[in-house]
Design an enzyme around this catalytic site. Sequence first.
Site, mmCIF file in Angstrom:
data_model
loop_
_atom_site.group_PDB
_atom_site.id
_atom_site.type_symbol
_atom_site.label_atom_id
_atom_site.label_comp_id
_atom_site.label_asym_id
_atom_site.label_seq_id
_atom_site.Cartn_x
_atom_site.Cartn_y
_atom_site.Cartn_z
ATOM 1 N N GLU A 262 5.810 4.343 9.511
ATOM 2 C CA GLU A 262 6.723 4.176 8.223
ATOM 3 C C GLU A 262 6.360 5.151 7.265
ATOM 4 O O GLU A 262 5.251 5.386 6.923
ATOM 5 C CB GLU A 262 6.539 2.618 7.938
ATOM 6 C CG GLU A 262 6.709 1.536 8.872
ATOM 7 C CD GLU A 262 6.392 0.243 8.250
ATOM 8 O OE1 GLU A 262 7.369 -0.455 7.414
ATOM 9 O OE2 GLU A 262 5.524 -0.378 8.936
ATOM 10 N N ARG B 78 -6.791 -0.298 19.466
ATOM 11 C CA ARG B 78 -6.663 0.458 18.247
ATOM 12 C C ARG B 78 -8.194 1.014 17.754
ATOM 13 O O ARG B 78 -9.209 0.455 18.498
ATOM 14 C CB ARG B 78 -6.220 -0.424 16.889
ATOM 15 C CG ARG B 78 -6.934 -1.509 16.637
ATOM 16 C CD ARG B 78 -6.158 -2.303 15.444
ATOM 17 N NE ARG B 78 -6.867 -3.289 14.999
ATOM 18 C CZ ARG B 78 -6.475 -4.265 14.160
ATOM 19 N NH1 ARG B 78 -5.304 -3.849 13.593
ATOM 20 N NH2 ARG B 78 -7.261 -5.138 13.568
ATOM 21 N N LYS C 130 -3.124 0.120 2.781
ATOM 22 C CA LYS C 130 -2.589 0.654 2.043
ATOM 23 C C LYS C 130 -2.720 0.038 0.722
ATOM 24 O O LYS C 130 -2.972 0.685 -0.404
ATOM 25 C CB LYS C 130 -1.061 0.724 2.364
ATOM 26 C CG LYS C 130 -0.907 1.765 3.383
ATOM 27 C CD LYS C 130 0.647 1.865 3.981
ATOM 28 C CE LYS C 130 0.784 2.500 5.315
ATOM 29 N NZ LYS C 130 2.202 2.478 5.597
#
Length: 704
Positions: free
Chosen positions: A77, A339, A349
Amino acid sequence: MADVKEEPKVSKRAAEKEAKKAAAKAAKAAGKANASAAPKPSAPATSEPVDPFKQGWLKGVYNEKPVKDVHTRFPPEPNGYLHIGHAKAITVNFGFAKSYGGACNLRFDDTNPTKEEERYFTSIKEMVHWLGFEPHTITHSSDEFDKLYELAEELTRRGKAYVCHCSPAEVKKGRGQLGGEKYGPRTACAHWSRSADENLEELRGMRDGKYKPGEVVLRMKQYLATKPEEYEISEEDSPATKKEKEKLKSLSDNPALWDAAAYRVTKNNHHHRTGDKWRIYPTYEFTHCICDALEGITHSLCTVEFETLRPAYNWLLEELDMKERGSDEKGPMQREYGRLNVEGTILSKRRIMMLVEGTTLGDEPASKGAAEDVTDGVEELTLAEEGEEEPEAPSETAKAVTNGTGRKIPPAVAGWDDPRLFTLVALRRRGVPPGALKKFVLDLGVTKANANTMTHILDASIRTYLERTVPRLMLVLDPIKVTFQNLPDDYLEERDVPFDPKDKAKGTHKVPFTRTIYIDRDDFREEDDPDFFRLSPGQSVGLLNAEFPIKCISFSKDPATGKVSEIAAEYGKEVPAGRARIHWVGESAAHKSPVKAEARIFNPLFKTAKPNELDWKNGGYFDDLNPDSLVTYPNAMIECGFNYIRENAPWPKEEGEADVKVADKSSVRFQGLRTAFFALDADSTEERVVLNRIVSLKEDTGKK
């Protein structure tokens, strides 16, 4: 009774080593007798390097769908900077495709115009290239907005989507959400049974501006309305029926299939690529799998938290005839790997933004307004980004706003590329080579299990990589002037020094040794200490890359600071050998030595090793900031070989740095002997050298 002496234990590895030695010795002895008659054995063939993408879990993924033309994608994104977790996603997707002779797209998932900015698009492209990968093509989800809307109408026409007018609270109630992971009975809303024609008319009303943000959402008609009696198994059921009911129960128990949102009306409908054409935008759950199919993706590789979404991924493609039911033969196949989690890092973020911009407790978060909460959070199926911790629930964020104190917290770092962060732009600025990151990812392995590790393991991996690939220079962080009383003013020795004693290919350079040199303050003590092996009054010490040792005769102090400012010493073959060797930098105008610099030493940003466990809602994180996370040495000195290093960057000439016309400043890397690994900082100019410590040396601790 005499004591029985226990035989020393021998490790399996040591025993095997001894056995090999014995066998080799015996073979050598036996071979001497008929060496003249026996032909010389040919040299063993060099073995091919192991391809990590054709091993283990990744090999199994390919074997599940062994197509000729492998096609993957990396779909970030464009609403923030990539972080170290994304390094794994990039490496896996691009590396897997390359190993099987295929292609990988870079796809920008740009379906939320509220949060997307051009700087993120630019940075993401740069980071993919920096890691050494080139996309087969660069696409945008927005490229398919017309097709996506067309398919939304088709799904609605088939009776598999409906326009829902419920509030977020009503949606939660219908989903049976009781808080946390607890769920009660689920019920479909009043809009669920609306006809396909009515829903189509409502969808077009959404498109044409009939509704405001948060008033309506197009939802997929999945398994929210499935009743328990539909999958209740009875004794009369055949094995095939029982299997079908078990599958239905599994699907209906999956929250990802409780009629997820497909389209929403956004507060900010201006899109950077399509302008004001659209008032509604598709969700990730609707867009991602369709774009995979439209781009011909064969293997959709993502992290394990998306595994629960795989049934929803397949459901939508199957309902639109873009995938065969229950088969991966047609259309994309989604598979999930663990991950990358590096403990001690902040990857959220939202939290990085607090560190970069500061925050005011009690204010509404700048990144999310009330209307967005309604439209984006209506399904509450928010997923963590690849490599970051699970997001906080909206209700907890609301509590932080309600209970805020109004306390203003200033920024803790200088920007998203501050070397104390673990964004990719920050790691690059610190000087971490892209090849070191890729090796770190692959050394941890790619499996279904999450790769959990610590920052010191990352540092050790980077250190090992740099040890083999960058040149060595002498660097003095905190210099003390040393003047040799027994040498003339014009004394000059040009010492021929290798850039790497273990690698002749890096070449050599000349370093001036003159009447005046500079040593590091840590290498001198005002009083002699038998446990201190470096320079002190009356004692001698060796110099790296110099022929003879030096001896301290006296020293003087700066009256203003009280620190030692100059040492008077002697140099020559008559000086007793010291018990250690220290680094230095010579003073010579003709050699443009020393090169003056500012050196920045970066330490952990927080005192705790687990900063994600701090109180971020109420500002407690700020109280745990490490006051020594940045230590600056404004008067550092580098030997003149640095000029050659700067002119011949990048070091190493690998990955995406090797083919750029103008190398990034951070690619000027070297090992400061006995000090640390350093890289040139972005603040540097031709006249001003600024260095960043990449990682320390192993010898840093307990150095005598």
